[in-house]
Design a protein around this motif. Structure first.
Motif, PDB file in Angstrom:
ATOM      1  N   SER A 140       0.856  -1.200   0.000  1.00  0.00           N
ATOM      2  CA  SER A 140       0.000   0.000   0.000  1.00  0.00           C
ATOM      3  C   SER A 140       0.891   1.250   0.000  1.00  0.00           C
ATOM      4  CB  SER A 140      -0.866   0.015   1.247  1.00  0.00           C
ATOM      5  OG  SER A 140      -0.030   0.139   2.382  1.00  0.00           O
ATOM      6  N   ASN A 141       0.310   2.385  -0.368  1.00  0.00           N
ATOM      7  CA  ASN A 141       1.098   3.628  -0.375  1.00  0.00           C
ATOM      8  C   ASN A 141       1.671   3.917   1.014  1.00  0.00           C
ATOM      9  OD1 ASN A 141       0.813   4.145  -3.036  1.00  0.00           O
ATOM     10  ND2 ASN A 141      -0.988   5.477  -2.809  1.00  0.00           N
ATOM     11  N   LYS A 142       0.835   3.644   2.041  1.00  0.00           N
ATOM     12  CA  LYS A 142       1.285   3.921   3.410  1.00  0.00           C
ATOM     13  C   LYS A 142       2.501   3.052   3.761  1.00  0.00           C
ATOM     14  CE  LYS A 142      -0.649   4.170   7.969  1.00  0.00           C
ATOM     15  NZ  LYS A 142      -1.491   3.319   8.765  1.00  0.00           N
ATOM     16  N   ARG A 143       2.425   1.779   3.389  1.00  0.00           N
ATOM     17  CA  ARG A 143       3.545   0.875   3.692  1.00  0.00           C
ATOM     18  C   ARG A 143       4.789   1.300   2.913  1.00  0.00           C
ATOM     19  NH1 ARG A 143       3.374  -1.765   7.933  1.00  0.00           N
ATOM     20  NH2 ARG A 143       1.434  -2.821   7.399  1.00  0.00           N
ATOM     21  N   VAL A 144       4.600   1.629   1.645  1.00  0.00           N
ATOM     22  CA  VAL A 144       5.746   2.046   0.819  1.00  0.00           C
ATOM     23  C   VAL A 144       6.388   3.279   1.459  1.00  0.00           C
ATOM     24  CG1 VAL A 144       6.382   3.007  -1.433  1.00  0.00           C
ATOM     25  CG2 VAL A 144       4.874   1.016  -1.319  1.00  0.00           C
ATOM     26  N   GLN A 145       5.532   4.186   1.925  1.00  0.00           N
ATOM     27  CA  GLN A 145       6.007   5.400   2.585  1.00  0.00           C
ATOM     28  C   GLN A 145       6.855   5.064   3.808  1.00  0.00           C
ATOM     29  OE1 GLN A 145       5.625   8.072   0.989  1.00  0.00           O
ATOM     30  NE2 GLN A 145       6.851   9.107   2.551  1.00  0.00           N
ATOM     31  N   SER A 146       6.467   3.987   4.522  1.00  0.00           N
ATOM     32  CA  SER A 146       7.163   3.647   5.770  1.00  0.00           C
ATOM     33  C   SER A 146       8.621   3.214   5.515  1.00  0.00           C
ATOM     34  CB  SER A 146       6.393   2.572   6.538  1.00  0.00           C
ATOM     35  OG  SER A 146       6.590   1.312   5.935  1.00  0.00           O
ATOM     36  N   TYR A 147       8.961   2.936   4.286  1.00  0.00           N
ATOM     37  CA  TYR A 147      10.354   2.536   3.987  1.00  0.00           C
ATOM     38  C   TYR A 147      11.178   3.685   3.402  1.00  0.00           C
ATOM     39  CZ  TYR A 147       8.472  -2.028   4.972  1.00  0.00           C
ATOM     40  OH  TYR A 147       7.857  -3.072   5.603  1.00  0.00           O
ATOM     41  N   ARG A 148      10.682   4.885   3.612  1.00  0.00           N
ATOM     42  CA  ARG A 148      11.375   6.066   3.077  1.00  0.00           C
ATOM     43  C   ARG A 148      12.811   6.169   3.610  1.00  0.00           C
ATOM     44  NH1 ARG A 148       9.386  12.353   3.121  1.00  0.00           N
ATOM     45  NH2 ARG A 148      11.454  13.252   3.063  1.00  0.00           N
ATOM     46  N   LYS A 149      12.954   5.944   4.928  1.00  0.00           N
ATOM     47  CA  LYS A 149      14.286   6.071   5.533  1.00  0.00           C
ATOM     48  C   LYS A 149      15.263   5.062   4.893  1.00  0.00           C
ATOM     49  CE  LYS A 149      16.328   6.225  10.092  1.00  0.00           C
ATOM     50  NZ  LYS A 149      16.464   4.990  10.848  1.00  0.00           N
ATOM     51  N   VAL A 150      14.778   3.858   4.679  1.00  0.00           N
ATOM     52  CA  VAL A 150      15.618   2.819   4.059  1.00  0.00           C
ATOM     53  C   VAL A 150      16.102   3.294   2.695  1.00  0.00           C
ATOM     54  CG1 VAL A 150      15.534   0.513   3.023  1.00  0.00           C
ATOM     55  CG2 VAL A 150      14.490   0.901   5.267  1.00  0.00           C
ATOM     56  N   ARG A 151      15.154   3.824   1.910  1.00  0.00           N
ATOM     57  CA  ARG A 151      15.536   4.274   0.556  1.00  0.00           C
ATOM     58  C   ARG A 151      16.555   5.400   0.635  1.00  0.00           C
ATOM     59  NH1 ARG A 151       9.935   3.324  -0.152  1.00  0.00           N
ATOM     60  NH2 ARG A 151       9.438   5.462   0.421  1.00  0.00           N
ATOM     61  N   GLU A 152      16.275   6.386   1.514  1.00  0.00           N
ATOM     62  CA  GLU A 152      17.175   7.544   1.554  1.00  0.00           C
ATOM     63  C   GLU A 152      18.560   7.139   2.053  1.00  0.00           C
ATOM     64  OE1 GLU A 152      13.852  11.092   1.446  1.00  0.00           O
ATOM     65  OE2 GLU A 152      14.906  10.829   3.345  1.00  0.00           O
ATOM     66  N   GLU A 153      18.617   6.213   3.009  1.00  0.00           N
ATOM     67  CA  GLU A 153      19.935   5.753   3.492  1.00  0.00           C
ATOM     68  C   GLU A 153      20.699   5.040   2.373  1.00  0.00           C
ATOM     69  OE1 GLU A 153      18.731   5.065   8.166  1.00  0.00           O
ATOM     70  OE2 GLU A 153      19.210   3.317   6.944  1.00  0.00           O
ATOM     71  N   GLU A 154      19.993   4.227   1.625  1.00  0.00           N
ATOM     72  CA  GLU A 154      20.681   3.501   0.544  1.00  0.00           C
ATOM     73  C   GLU A 154      21.140   4.460  -0.568  1.00  0.00           C
ATOM     74  OE1 GLU A 154      21.767   0.364   0.450  1.00  0.00           O
ATOM     75  OE2 GLU A 154      20.938  -0.014   2.442  1.00  0.00           O
TER      76      GLU A 154
END
Ligand code: HEM
Length: 491
Positions: A140-154
């Motif tokens: 879901s969009n909300k779940r995808v949003q919850s991995y924002r930190k992971v994406r930005e760190e990578e």
């Protein structure tokens, strides 16, 4: 589908000959159905000999001769190929339920817990429940949003690696693939499993999927896969995959409270299993199949689409400049572009769409199967037909797209056309009930990575050679040659 014709002929010619002789003794029943036109075919092998590498291109050229709906025979298996917007709309919208099934594909089914996954399971209650878990809870969009930190760190980690190359040549394709793999690993499993064990399993899976499989094209000769060694290899790989995911699940079950920040996809699935909150018993095998699917369906497709976009930008410096200007305006000298900025980057989104239009990672999508007799564009399609949609040919159809072979992101500015499955001229993620649930998951990775790459660096190729855009063979169409570049920090 890619297959090795020599291996195929070596093993199959004696059998084909025997079958041919016996087949000639049977009187053939003439069908009175109005079937789609077919190119001439050979006995038993059907049209297989005409396919080979670049199958989407071969099918595009067949469609030019025989029309938007053709009937082929992959060995003894009849396959309908659709190559026009109207045909795609009929299949994925008008008759979506009739075509909501998937055919049984031997290798892939055995490697995905025999239909306990979403993509290759039969249309029915189990598929409905699993798809709804993926749409509502995993992707879901909300779940995808919850991995924002992971994406930005990578992304930060990738930028550091590029800075560390000190303006010498490096393999950008590999960096992008690693980033995608890391983001998906951390979101799905909570960490990156060291030793590249998972990556190795994925590579083996794609390798095995590319092999010629008798069961898929000559169901009555399925036993031949034992002689070619394929069956044993599939069994060994399925066992190794299963053991890997057993370890992952055990680690999650035994995790102490507060071990990790946030929930990963395995945590969520275990919670759904424990609470029985969906009213559907989520078996352990299903959890493993769903996580496996995130990797099999998500990693390669996502990084491949990004790799093609970077390739197109490198060979279109004017477009690259325009995108850099947009990134510069939005970034305003800050250290990085963040996900909050992406809504202000329409050109970035247009670039990614245009790259997806020209380079659909799965050009024939994922095959469907009809569950009853149906008429398509006036032709009779019998129940149980396997159906492929040549989304690649549709996305380059000159009747729809102006200068379709040109990379022109501008065509996606000021238009509502997008890839979400409502515009049948552009369906890289499929459409309808069976459409891809991972669109947001994939595209936010591509947007944040590409935005920062062009914001932070100026890229130059080795010498003045144009970049080689040759396609590879295989289920996902990659660039055949990796992108080797030099990166200079931008002021
Ligand atoms: C650029 C990246 C991607 C592309 C081009 C892509 C493409 C596709 C296509 C063409 C289909 C078949 C659609 C149809 O039959 O109409 C599909 C199905 C699917 N995709 Fe994706 N995909 C991508 C990323 C992802 C990601 C990141 C995930 C999960 C994290 C994912 C999970 C799935 C699943 C579970 C299905 C099966 C849906 C069903 O059968 O109901 N995909 N994808």
């Amino acid at each position: 589908m890619s297959f090795n014709l020599q291996v195929f002929l070596f093993y199959s010619l004696p059998i084909i000959f025997a079958l041919l002789v016996s087949k000639l003794n049977f009187s053939s029943k003439k069908s009175h159905k109005n079937l789609p036109p077919s190119p001439p075919r050979l006995p038993l092998i059907g049209n297989l000999h005409q396919l080979g590498a670049g199958i989407h291109r071969v099918l595009q050229s067949m469609a030019k001769t025989y029309g938007p709906l053709i009937l082929l025979h992959f060995g003894t298996v009849p396959v309908i190929v659709a190559s026009s917007v109207d045909a795609a709309r009929e299949i994925m919208k008008t008759h979506d339920i009739t075509f909501a099934n998937r055919p049984y594909l031997n290798t892939i089914s055995k490697l995905s817990y025999d239909g306990k996954d979403i993509a290759f399971s039969k249309y029915g209650e189990q598929w409905r429940q699993l798809k709804s878990i993926s749409v509502l809870h995993l992707l879901s969009n909300k779940r995808v949003q919850s991995y924002r930190k992971v994406r930005e760190e990578e992304v930060v980690s990738m930028i550091k690696k590029i800075q560390g190359t000190n303006e010498s040549i490096f393999n950008l394709s590999e960096l992008v693939a690693t980033l995608t793999h890391n983001v998906i690993s951390r979101a799905a499993l909570g960490k990156i499993y060291e030793g590249m064990e998972l990556k190795h399993l994925l590579d083996r899976t794609f390798d095995v999927l590319g092999r010629f499989c008798f069961a898929s094209v000559f169901p009555s000769l399925a036993w031949m896969d034992r002689f070619t060694g394929l069956e044993r290899e599939i069994e060994k790989l399925a066992k190794d995959i299963d053991e890997f995911y057993d370890v992952v699940i055990d680690e999650h079950v035994n995790k102490k409270e507060g071990d990790a920040e946030g929930q990963d996809l395995v945590d969520i699935l275990l919670e759904i299993q424990k609470d029985n909150s969906t009213g559907f018993h989520l078996e352990k095998k299903m959890i493993k199949a769903l996580i496996l699917e995130v990797f099999n369906g998500g990693t390669d497709t996502t990084s491949t689409s990004l790799d093609w976009a970077i390739g197109e930008l490198l060979q279109n410096p004017h477009t690259m400049k325009k995108l850099q200007q947009e990134a510069h305006t939005v970034g305003q000298g800050r250290e990085m572009i963040t996900e909050d900025d992406l809504d202000n980057m329409p050109y970035l989104k247009a670039v990614l769409k245009e790259a997806l239009r020209l380079h659909i990672p799965a050009p024939l999508l994922v095959p469907r199967e009809s569950t009853k007799d149906v008429k398509l564009l006036g032709y009779d399609i019998p129940s149980g037909s396997q159906v492929m949609i040549n989304a690649w040919a549709i996305a380059r159809d000159p009747l729809i797209w102006e200068e379709p072979e040109e990379f022109r992101p501008e065509r996606f500015l000021n238009t509502a056309t997008d890839y979400k499955g409502f515009h049948f001229e552009f369906i890289p993620f499929g459409a309808g009930r069976r459409g891809c649930p991972g669109i947001s998951f994939a595209m936010i990775i591509n947007e944040i990575v590409l935005a920062n790459l062009v914001y932070k660096f100026e890229f130059s190729l080795l010498g003045n050679e144009p970049i080689d855009m040759t396609e590879s063979d295989g289920l996902t169409v990659h660039r055949k040659f990796p992108i080797l570049v030099k990166a200079t920090p931008r002021e």
